[in-house]
Design an enzyme around this catalytic site. Structure first.
Site, PDB file in Angstrom:
ATOM      1  N   ASP A 212      12.052  36.322  31.847  1.00 56.63           N
ATOM      2  CA  ASP A 212      13.169  35.640  32.499  1.00 56.63           C
ATOM      3  C   ASP A 212      12.844  35.367  33.966  1.00 56.63           C
ATOM      4  O   ASP A 212      12.286  36.221  34.665  1.00 56.63           O
ATOM      5  CB  ASP A 212      14.411  36.533  32.388  1.00 56.63           C
ATOM      6  CG  ASP A 212      15.656  35.894  32.953  1.00 56.63           C
ATOM      7  OD1 ASP A 212      16.131  34.917  32.371  1.00 56.63           O
ATOM      8  OD2 ASP A 212      16.150  36.395  33.977  1.00 56.63           O
TER       9      ASP A 212
ATOM     10  N   GLU B 123      -4.800  44.543  26.552  1.00 55.48           N
ATOM     11  CA  GLU B 123      -5.068  45.767  25.802  1.00 55.48           C
ATOM     12  C   GLU B 123      -4.493  45.681  24.386  1.00 55.48           C
ATOM     13  O   GLU B 123      -4.864  46.483  23.511  1.00 55.48           O
ATOM     14  CB  GLU B 123      -4.456  46.974  26.518  1.00 55.48           C
ATOM     15  CG  GLU B 123      -5.073  47.298  27.872  1.00 55.48           C
ATOM     16  CD  GLU B 123      -4.400  48.502  28.510  1.00 55.48           C
ATOM     17  OE1 GLU B 123      -3.902  49.369  27.749  1.00 55.48           O
ATOM     18  OE2 GLU B 123      -4.339  48.570  29.751  1.00 55.48           O
TER      19      GLU B 123
END
Length: 548
Positions: free
Chosen positions: A210, A270
């Site tokens: 957002d 990751e």
């Protein structure tokens, strides 16, 4: 399960390229416990329907613990579910259900600000010397007691609120109950990255970020310059809001954002198949920021701006202008396109679209280069609901009524069964009234109507998945010829020519040089005439494939 979704589920770290995302506003999707508010188990119950539409992922608007002043975009606990939506166990069930249907899960993270009820803010406001004293943007008053600068709030008035505990102002780009975090603080950045890791470890596949360009404010708190009247492009805010009178040079869009986005990308990498979708809220520089934030492999994966969410009619010329600019400023990036979402008027009403026009726009959205976002109910052709003032919940609408009626008209509950209580959304009193007009377009009605727009969306989504040129191809040849927009999409051995007659007037259009066969009749495509030209009816599409 589609081949595209199957590949994404199993191995494809680039599943987000060209994906289609279905946005769910959880308060209004499905209520499972009859309290009038949608919840996570309600989403689980409707997962088979979502999968049947043919999308690849869902984006769920905030469901975190919140006082709900801005309906979840004011977070008071990033790592828990608000009781009105359920529990963390319910969320785990949602993840399992989505993945079981071949759907990725993207959740909405609000990292630029929190609720004033968040424990971080409660500790920050106690003292100027405490361990979290600098976790928010605080400043002394000017000598005359006025705010430290001229920055304005998106919701109207000053962006600064006086706090008597610290005898200082704090920054709030949105509601006064939504204080802005100070991302210049390393501790704040680390805490937010910890939140991100928490949800990745819980199984989410990505984040819609957002107001991603609001993360940093100018350290020197310099005044924003005035914006000339001719530059006041109110894409995402009503023209009655003085927020549009400023060039927000210092209150957002700061260069420090790149370093934080780089840290976030390192974390995301990751988890090889995780993705990010950034919301760029800027009326003047949105496309440039989209390009910068998605350039290369260091920042975000996808972004969307508000050019196609604006009030301005989406003509062939306007689309060509936007796509040309994207080619100029974001050629190395990745755009996600949307016509509707929870913050704007539904596009069927915003552009006063006929049923034929709605079908063309659906096909157009799914032929644009990049990824695509659909908003719940868009596939039903829902128009903006008329919500009386006494039922308005949106603080934006309350502030600017009646010149601007707020966002509740796009947030009313989803309609499932025409003859059920509250159209199958809830047995309880809905938090916003059900639109009578919407109820006649409920899912159960459209399922049994072969010509319903729901089936058009399904066909268009299926057609997109059959053609790599539409999913991840390179676009060129963008041109507006009167009311006809055309472009080509090219991917390896597939070249498609797409033309859209965006008017009520028939049009004759020539194909480019080469041998072409028309395809896509299932999505309203026109056939090539014996003279080799396209005779396109009003609001008709033509898609042709180059034959070797």
């Amino acid at each position: 399960m589609s081949d595209f979704a199957q590949a994404a589920t199993e191995t494809d770290k680039d599943w987000w390229r060209g994906c289609t995302i279905y946005q769910i506003y959880p308060r209004s999707f499905q209520d499972s416990n009859d309290d009038g508010i949608g919840d996570l188990i309600g989403i689980v119950e409707r997962m088979p329907y979502i999968a049947s539409v043919g999308v690849d992922a869902i984006w769920i608007s905030p469901f975190f613990t919140s006082p709900m002043k801005d309906f979840g975009y004011d977070v008071s606990d990033y790592c828990d579910v608000d009781p009105i939506f359920g529990t963390l166990a319910d969320f785990d069930m949602l993840i399992d259900a989505a993945h079981g249907h071949g759907l990725k899960v993207i959740i909405d993270l609000v990292l630029s600000h929190t609720s004033d009820q968040h424990p971080w803010f409660q500790k920050s406001r106690v003292s100027r010397e405490g361990p979290m004293a600098d976790w928010y943007v605080w400043s002394d008053a000017k000598p005359d007691g006025t705010p430290p600068n001229n920055w304005l709030s998106f919701f109207g008035g000053s962006a600064w609120h006086w706090d008597p505990r610290r005898e200082q102002y704090y920054l709030h780009n949105f509601l006064a109950s939504q204080p802005d975090l100070n991302l210049h603080s390393e501790a704040v950045q680390s805490a937010l990255l910890g939140v991100t890791r928490f949800w990745l470890d819980r199984g989410v596949d990505g984040f819609r970020l957002d107001t991603v360009n609001f993360y940093f404010a100018d350290k020197e708190l310099r005044d924003n310059p005035a914006l000339p009247p001719e530059g006041r492009n109110a894409i995402h805010a009503p023209r009655v809001n003085p927020y549009n009178y400023q060039e927000h040079l210092y209150s957002k869009n700061r260069p420090e954002n790149f370093d934080f986005l780089r840290r976030m990308r390192v974390l995301l990498d990751e988890y090889p198949a995780a993705t990010t979708l950034g919301e760029v809220g800027d009326a003047q520089h949105g496309l440039e920021l989209l390009g910068q934030y998605t350039s290369g492999n260091d920042y975000l994966h996808m972004c969307y701006a508000f050019e196609f969410l604006a009030q301005e009619p989406l003509t062939a010329t306007r689309i060509a202008e936007v796509l040309y600019k994207v080619h100029q400023v974001a050629n190395d990036g990745w755009a996600a396109w949307a016509f509707s979402n929870h913050d704007v008027m539904r596009h069927a009403s915003r552009w006063e679209l006929s049923p034929a026009a709605q079908r063309l726009y659906a096909t157009l959205l799914l032929c644009l280069p990049g990824s695509a976002c659909l908003y719940q109910g868009e596939e039903l052709g829902l128009e903006e609901a008329d919500v009386p003032f006494e039922d308005i919940q949106d603080p934006y609408g309350v502030e600017f009524w009646p010149e601007y009626k707020g966002r509740d008209g796009s947030r009313t509950p989803m309609v499932w069964e025409t003859h059920e209580r509250n159209a199958g959304f809830s047995e309880g009193e809905p938090w916003l009234p059900i639109s009578h007009e919407h109820a006649h377009r409920a899912v159960d009605v459209q399922e049994h109507e072969p010509g319903a727009i729901l089936h058009h969306y399904r066909r268009a989504l299926a057609f997109r998945k059959q053609h790599p040129a539409l999913i991840s191809g390179v676009q060129d040849g963008v041109y507006a010829f009167g009311d006809v927009l055309h472009f080509r999409c090219i991917h390896d051995d597939e070249t498609l020519f797409c033309a859209f007659n965006m008017s009520d007037t028939p049009s004759v259009h020539a194909l480019p040089g080469g041998d072409w066969e028309t395809i896509g009749q299932e999505v309203g495509g026109a056939n090539k005439s014996p003279d080799g030209r396209l005779h396109m009816g009003p609001w008709q599409v033509c898609i042709a494939r180059l034959i070797d």
